[in-house]
Design a protein around this motif. Structure first.
Motif, PDB file in Angstrom:
ATOM      1  N   HIS A 168       0.924  -1.099   0.023  1.00  0.00           N
ATOM      2  CA  HIS A 168       0.018  -0.055   0.096  1.00  0.00           C
ATOM      3  C   HIS A 168       0.941   1.220   0.008  1.00  0.00           C
ATOM      4  CE1 HIS A 168      -3.735   2.288   0.446  1.00  0.00           C
ATOM      5  NE2 HIS A 168      -3.317   2.586   1.741  1.00  0.00           N
ATOM      6  N   ASP A 169       1.299   1.600  -1.439  1.00  0.00           N
ATOM      7  CA  ASP A 169       2.426   2.565  -1.301  1.00  0.00           C
ATOM      8  C   ASP A 169       2.024   3.325  -2.565  1.00  0.00           C
ATOM      9  OD1 ASP A 169       5.313   3.102  -0.310  1.00  0.00           O
ATOM     10  OD2 ASP A 169       5.504   3.421  -2.607  1.00  0.00           O
ATOM     11  N   GLU A 170       2.413   4.589  -2.474  1.00  0.00           N
ATOM     12  CA  GLU A 170       2.185   5.602  -3.559  1.00  0.00           C
ATOM     13  C   GLU A 170       2.972   5.329  -4.760  1.00  0.00           C
ATOM     14  OE1 GLU A 170       3.223   6.248  -0.685  1.00  0.00           O
ATOM     15  OE2 GLU A 170       2.472   8.205   0.362  1.00  0.00           O
ATOM     16  N   TYR A 171       3.997   4.572  -4.654  1.00  0.00           N
ATOM     17  CA  TYR A 171       4.893   4.529  -5.785  1.00  0.00           C
ATOM     18  C   TYR A 171       5.335   2.894  -6.210  1.00  0.00           C
ATOM     19  CZ  TYR A 171       6.111   9.022  -3.899  1.00  0.00           C
ATOM     20  OH  TYR A 171       5.910  10.453  -3.654  1.00  0.00           O
ATOM     21  N   ASP A 192      -9.414  -5.106  -0.119  1.00  0.00           N
ATOM     22  CA  ASP A 192     -10.311  -3.958   0.035  1.00  0.00           C
ATOM     23  C   ASP A 192     -10.188  -3.130   1.051  1.00  0.00           C
ATOM     24  OD1 ASP A 192     -11.271  -5.112  -2.569  1.00  0.00           O
ATOM     25  OD2 ASP A 192     -13.137  -6.145  -1.445  1.00  0.00           O
ATOM     26  N   THR A 193      -9.797  -3.826   2.186  1.00  0.00           N
ATOM     27  CA  THR A 193      -9.743  -2.842   3.146  1.00  0.00           C
ATOM     28  C   THR A 193      -8.553  -1.974   3.048  1.00  0.00           C
ATOM     29  OG1 THR A 193     -10.524  -4.614   4.721  1.00  0.00           O
ATOM     30  CG2 THR A 193      -9.713  -2.897   5.938  1.00  0.00           C
ATOM     31  N   VAL A 194      -7.563  -2.555   2.857  1.00  0.00           N
ATOM     32  CA  VAL A 194      -6.315  -1.597   2.803  1.00  0.00           C
ATOM     33  C   VAL A 194      -6.446  -0.686   1.523  1.00  0.00           C
ATOM     34  CG1 VAL A 194      -3.849  -1.795   2.293  1.00  0.00           C
ATOM     35  CG2 VAL A 194      -4.945  -3.293   3.967  1.00  0.00           C
ATOM     36  N   VAL A 195      -7.055  -1.107   0.252  1.00  0.00           N
ATOM     37  CA  VAL A 195      -7.118  -0.167  -0.902  1.00  0.00           C
ATOM     38  C   VAL A 195      -7.736   1.076  -0.493  1.00  0.00           C
ATOM     39  CG1 VAL A 195      -7.669  -0.224  -2.990  1.00  0.00           C
ATOM     40  CG2 VAL A 195      -6.396  -1.787  -2.454  1.00  0.00           C
ATOM     41  N   HIS A 196      -8.671   1.034   0.334  1.00  0.00           N
ATOM     42  CA  HIS A 196      -9.747   2.022   0.491  1.00  0.00           C
ATOM     43  C   HIS A 196      -9.311   2.777   1.693  1.00  0.00           C
ATOM     44  CE1 HIS A 196     -12.093  -0.340  -2.195  1.00  0.00           C
ATOM     45  NE2 HIS A 196     -12.312   0.676  -2.695  1.00  0.00           N
ATOM     46  N   SER A 197      -7.873   2.736   1.987  1.00  0.00           N
ATOM     47  CA  SER A 197      -7.421   3.434   3.322  1.00  0.00           C
ATOM     48  C   SER A 197      -6.504   4.550   3.013  1.00  0.00           C
ATOM     49  CB  SER A 197      -6.716   2.427   4.741  1.00  0.00           C
ATOM     50  OG  SER A 197      -5.752   1.836   4.146  1.00  0.00           O
ATOM     51  N   GLU A 198      -6.188   5.311   3.794  1.00  0.00           N
ATOM     52  CA  GLU A 198      -5.183   6.366   3.656  1.00  0.00           C
ATOM     53  C   GLU A 198      -3.900   5.838   3.620  1.00  0.00           C
ATOM     54  OE1 GLU A 198      -5.672   9.546   2.817  1.00  0.00           O
ATOM     55  OE2 GLU A 198      -7.916   9.213   2.897  1.00  0.00           O
ATOM     56  N   TYR A 199      -2.710   6.351   2.980  1.00  0.00           N
ATOM     57  CA  TYR A 199      -1.429   6.063   3.002  1.00  0.00           C
ATOM     58  C   TYR A 199      -1.111   6.433   4.387  1.00  0.00           C
ATOM     59  CZ  TYR A 199      -1.497   4.891  -1.971  1.00  0.00           C
ATOM     60  OH  TYR A 199      -1.773   4.406  -3.375  1.00  0.00           O
ATOM     61  N   LEU A 200      -0.048   5.803   5.018  1.00  0.00           N
ATOM     62  CA  LEU A 200       0.639   6.288   6.299  1.00  0.00           C
ATOM     63  C   LEU A 200       1.911   7.097   5.569  1.00  0.00           C
ATOM     64  CD1 LEU A 200       0.374   5.836   9.183  1.00  0.00           C
ATOM     65  CD2 LEU A 200       2.123   4.118   9.035  1.00  0.00           C
ATOM     66  N   LYS A 201       2.262   8.095   6.078  1.00  0.00           N
ATOM     67  CA  LYS A 201       3.422   8.907   5.599  1.00  0.00           C
ATOM     68  C   LYS A 201       4.719   8.166   5.580  1.00  0.00           C
ATOM     69  CE  LYS A 201       5.797  11.142   9.495  1.00  0.00           C
ATOM     70  NZ  LYS A 201       5.903  12.285  10.203  1.00  0.00           N
ATOM     71  N   THR A 202       5.373   8.475   4.474  1.00  0.00           N
ATOM     72  CA  THR A 202       6.858   7.755   4.223  1.00  0.00           C
ATOM     73  C   THR A 202       7.671   8.451   4.993  1.00  0.00           C
ATOM     74  OG1 THR A 202       6.085   7.294   1.896  1.00  0.00           O
ATOM     75  CG2 THR A 202       8.509   6.850   2.622  1.00  0.00           C
ATOM     76  N   VAL A 203       8.453   7.510   5.971  1.00  0.00           N
ATOM     77  CA  VAL A 203       9.393   8.083   6.813  1.00  0.00           C
ATOM     78  C   VAL A 203      10.717   8.334   5.741  1.00  0.00           C
ATOM     79  CG1 VAL A 203      10.931   7.434   8.772  1.00  0.00           C
ATOM     80  CG2 VAL A 203       8.726   6.784   8.865  1.00  0.00           C
ATOM     81  N   LEU A 204      11.520   9.528   5.854  1.00  0.00           N
ATOM     82  CA  LEU A 204      12.583   9.718   5.016  1.00  0.00           C
ATOM     83  C   LEU A 204      13.575   9.424   5.837  1.00  0.00           C
ATOM     84  CD1 LEU A 204      11.180  13.069   3.574  1.00  0.00           C
ATOM     85  CD2 LEU A 204      11.145  10.926   2.492  1.00  0.00           C
ATOM     86  N   PHE A 205      14.758   8.910   5.021  1.00  0.00           N
ATOM     87  CA  PHE A 205      15.839   8.491   5.961  1.00  0.00           C
ATOM     88  C   PHE A 205      17.002   8.958   5.183  1.00  0.00           C
ATOM     89  CE2 PHE A 205      14.190   4.925   3.773  1.00  0.00           C
ATOM     90  CZ  PHE A 205      15.275   4.250   2.911  1.00  0.00           C
TER      91      PHE A 205
END
Length: 195
Positions: free
Chosen positions: A69-72, A182-195
């Motif tokens: 479940h990631d934007e990229y 279905d549950t995950v796809v319809h949820s918000e992305y958690l913010k990505t931790v930058l390192f």
């Protein structure tokens, strides 16, 4: 079921129910070698008997799912089974049980180990630790996972492997892979931790 190719040592996962008892062979995806698989013997038909016999307890083969479940990265639903399984970036040279298709160079090919155990009460517990060969960061709900620690994770936990985020869904919470996705796809992305 997982078998190792005798020619190239690739670990191959397949559904034994899809094999024919007359021709129980699979082809290695890496070297195309035909591999004969020993299928479990089918139980003999029970004879008519009027005595009470304990019925076997149903054991699901999939006891949870890792959902990318990631934007990229493309959405993927990957099954978890009882026991230890390694999660990492898909690789032919270093395959693992749960391979994520990703171009994330910060995700190790052998990144995490999840061990699913069944308690005496019949519940499933999910234990997480970094794989010893992992050289990249891991975050659990945006907090760094300290090297050498083992942590129990619960349904809905977001794991960040390198820069790729995945969510754990358990069989107790959702029941099947479709509901998990279905549950995950319809949820918000958690913010990505930058390192």
């Amino acid at each position: 079921m997982i078998v190792t190719c005798p020619s190239c040592s690739a670990r191959l996962r397949f559904n034994e129910k899809a094999l024919s008892p007359q021709n129980p062979t699979i082809k290695c995806v890496r070297c195309q070698t035909s591999i004969r698989v020993e299928l479990p013997a089918e139980p003999a038909p029970a004879m008519e008997d009027h005595t009470l016999v304990d019925k076997p307890i149903y054991q699901p083969t999939e006891v949870g799912w890792i959902i990318v479940h990631d934007e990229y990265t493309q959405a993927q639903t990957l099954p978890l089974q009882l026991g230890r399984q390694t999660i990492g970036r898909a690789s032919v040279s270093k395959p693992c049980e749960v391979m994520i298709q990703s171009q994330d160079r910060y995700m190790s090919r052998l990144h995490l180990v999840i061990e699913v155990i069944k308690t005496k009460e019949g519940a499933y517990k999910y234990w997480l630790s970094e794989h010893p060969d992992c050289t990249n960061p891991t975050f659990v709900n945006t907090y760094p996972l300290k090297r050498g620690t083992t942590l129990e994770i619960l349904d809905g936990a977001t794991l960040q492997l390198g820069k790729t985020k995945v969510v754990l869904k358990t069989i107790a919470a959702v029941g099947n892979a479709r509901k998990a996705t279905d549950t995950v796809v319809h949820s918000e992305y958690l913010k990505t931790v930058l390192f």
